[in-house]
Design an enzyme around this catalytic site. Structure first.
Site, mmCIF file in Angstrom:
data_model
loop_
_atom_site.group_PDB
_atom_site.id
_atom_site.type_symbol
_atom_site.label_atom_id
_atom_site.label_comp_id
_atom_site.label_asym_id
_atom_site.label_seq_id
_atom_site.Cartn_x
_atom_site.Cartn_y
_atom_site.Cartn_z
ATOM 1 N N GLU A 171 -22.557 -53.647 -61.475
ATOM 2 C CA GLU A 171 -21.379 -53.035 -61.748
ATOM 3 C C GLU A 171 -20.705 -53.346 -60.595
ATOM 4 O OE1 GLU A 171 -21.144 -49.132 -63.011
ATOM 5 O OE2 GLU A 171 -22.924 -49.175 -64.086
ATOM 6 N N GLU A 360 -28.215 -50.267 -68.311
ATOM 7 C CA GLU A 360 -28.464 -49.251 -68.491
ATOM 8 C C GLU A 360 -27.550 -48.171 -69.682
ATOM 9 O OE1 GLU A 360 -26.315 -46.897 -65.084
ATOM 10 O OE2 GLU A 360 -27.426 -48.790 -63.566
HETATM 11 C C1 BGC Z 1 -24.660 -46.107 -62.318
HETATM 12 C C2 BGC Z 1 -25.149 -45.289 -61.762
HETATM 13 C C3 BGC Z 1 -25.098 -44.269 -62.582
HETATM 14 C C4 BGC Z 1 -24.872 -43.806 -63.612
HETATM 15 C C5 BGC Z 1 -23.769 -42.846 -63.754
HETATM 16 C C6 BGC Z 1 -23.670 -45.819 -63.096
HETATM 17 O O1 BGC Z 1 -22.039 -45.927 -63.214
HETATM 18 O O2 BGC Z 1 -25.085 -47.808 -61.844
HETATM 19 O O3 BGC Z 1 -25.921 -45.521 -60.548
HETATM 20 O O4 BGC Z 1 -25.964 -43.027 -61.103
HETATM 21 O O5 BGC Z 1 -23.503 -44.823 -64.053
HETATM 22 O O6 BGC Z 1 -23.350 -41.689 -63.142
#
Ligand code: BGC
Length: 455
Positions: A171, A360
């Site tokens: 990101e 993610e």
């Molecule tokens: C990030 C994580 C973060 C998650 C929730 C993502 O932007 O890669 O490190 O904990 O979102 O905010």
């Protein structure tokens, strides 16, 4: 109990399930075994930057508990574990002397994954820039991109033959725009000029690193992880529709176009090109490297309207007013699996891209254990709907290879400290006890039944 199977289309047979974490969010042991400080140590130790002044000093104590954490991951029946290397644990000054004790930790972790049949997906940069590099200008300086490429080569030569994949940046929007323009993340600057230099130098660091990774290990699957926004106009007016377009250029286009096409969006260059580092044009061919995959991190849609005030800066947008009827997670983010599906379709329609992983996806719900059980039905429902959106995209020929839940366990949620929980596994930060939540049990059954169906 909710049923484990998905509604609607099936996932491809080879579809992979995983869980994800990041070094600063879980490792702790901040000054153990020669680790150097990063900008997140500095930021979290600065009064008022993180809720409750929480820090990652101890976090989930994963540096010491890695063995039982890998057993935990294995017990979730997943195929893969996505984690990040802490740059300052292996290179305390960001460049130069290698800290062999730090290297030994990742050696154990990677071997530990392989012994348990887990595919290691490593990320080189999940925001924890060595403080020593920040002190010489950080990402606003080209030298940091060069240091990053050296670090990428080092990690590839030590571990590349045992990794399932390597990711340069997680990101980059967060480590540039959120950190240097909005000031929410380390190093907490609010300066458009510094933010855009950072965007460019991180792109350059990515391109240089891919070249170095491939020169050491051409077979290693190499990519980058982006948090693209699924952007909607807050109303049907012409102003808001145009605002939507500008927002998309500024938050998606200035990442997608250099990385995948070797140019910046022309509208952005017309307005803000002068803020990029000098001779930026010469870097574009380095930035635009062929990739084996890319990763998409997705949580929530963006709804924007025109920012009419005369001193507003490009992209001149602001968040649409909140709609109270919308379902939100405990961190206030709108839940919308449809927007996730739309993004997957739109992005492949618009750009020529390699296959992707959902690196993610997940939700913040702060349920606590009751009699040893954590009933987080809302998280389970969120993940189920989002995996169904992925299955629908796959059925429409979008090449999604796998899904990583964010996160394996509750952890240091950056500026929110320990107040916001995203884990499939609950962590008691006093005792370090881990408790698999209802969502974790469900996810584990889903992964197991998918594998069984497809063998
Ligand atoms: C990030 C994580 C973060 C998650 C929730 C993502 O932007 O890669 O490190 O904990 O979102 O905010």
């Amino acid at each position: 109990m909710l049923k484990t199977s998905l509604n609607g289309p099936n996932l491809p047979d080879s579809f992979l399930f995983g869980v994800a974490t990041a070094a600063y969010q879980i490792e702790g042991s901040a000054d153990v075994d020669g680790r150097g400080p990063s900008i997140w140590d500095d930021f979290s130790h600065t009064d008022g930057k993180v809720v409750n002044n929480d820090t990652g000093d101890i976090a989930c104590d994963h540096y010491r508990l890695w063995r039982s954490d890998l057993d935990l991951i294995k017990s979730l029946n997943v195929d893969a574990y996505r984690f990040s290397f802490s740059w300052s644990r292996v290179l305390p000054d960001g460049r130069g002397n290698v800290n062999e004790k730090g290297m030994a930790f990742y050696d154990r972790l990677i071997d530990g994954c392989l012994e348990r049949g887990l595919q290691p997906f490593a990320t080189l940069y999940h925001w924890d820039l060595p403080l020593a590099l920040y002190e010489t200008g950080g990402w606003t300086e080209r030298g940091t991109a060069e240091a990053f490429a050296n670090y990428a080569e080092l990690m590839t030569s030590r571990f590349g033959d045992r990794l399932a994949s390597i990711t340069t940046f997680n990101e980059p929007w967060c480590s540039s725009i959120l950190s240097y323009l909005y000031g929410v993340h380390a190093p907490g600057k609010k300066d458009l000029s510094l933010a855009l230099k950072t965007v460019h130098n991180q792109h350059l660091g990515h391109g240089m690193a891919v070249q170095r990774i491939k020169s050491v290990n051409p077979a290693l699957s190499t990519g980058i992880v982006l948090n693209l926004q699924s952007v909607y106009a807050g109303s049907d007016t012409q102003e808001d529709k145009q605002a939507r377009g500008r927002h998309e250029i500024f938050h998606n286009g200035i990442f997608m176009e250099p990385l995948f096409q070797g140019n910046y969006p022309s509208e952005f260059i017309d307005v803000l090109g002068h803020e990029l580092p000098q001779a930026w044009q010469e870097d574009l061919t380095i930035i635009n490297q062929p990739l084996d995959f890319w990763g998409l991190n997705y949580y929530t849609p963006s709804r924007v309207i025109n920012e009419a005030s005369s001193n507003a800066k490009y992209p001149r947008t602001k968040e649409a007013p909140m709609d109270d009827t919308v379902t939100r997670t405990d961190i206030g983010w709108e839940v919308s699996a449809d927007s996730f599906y739309d993004l997957l379709i739109n992005i492949y329609d618009r750009y020529k891209l390699p296959a992707c992983y959902i690196t993610e996806n997940g939700a913040c719900y702060n349920n606590e254990p009751v009699n040893g059980e954590v009933e987080d039905t809302e998280r389970l429902q969120y993940i189920k709907e989002h995996i169904e959106a992925v299955a629908k995209a796959c059925e429409n020929n979008i090449p999604v290879l796998g899904y990583f839940a964010w996160s394996l366990m509750d952890n240091f949620e950056w500026a929110e400290g320990y107040t916001m929980r995203f884990g499939l596994v609950h962590v008691d930060y006093e005792t370090q006890q881990r408790t698999i939540k209802q969502s974790g049990h469900w996810y584990s059954q889903l992964a197991a039944s998918h594998r069984k169906q497809t063998i």
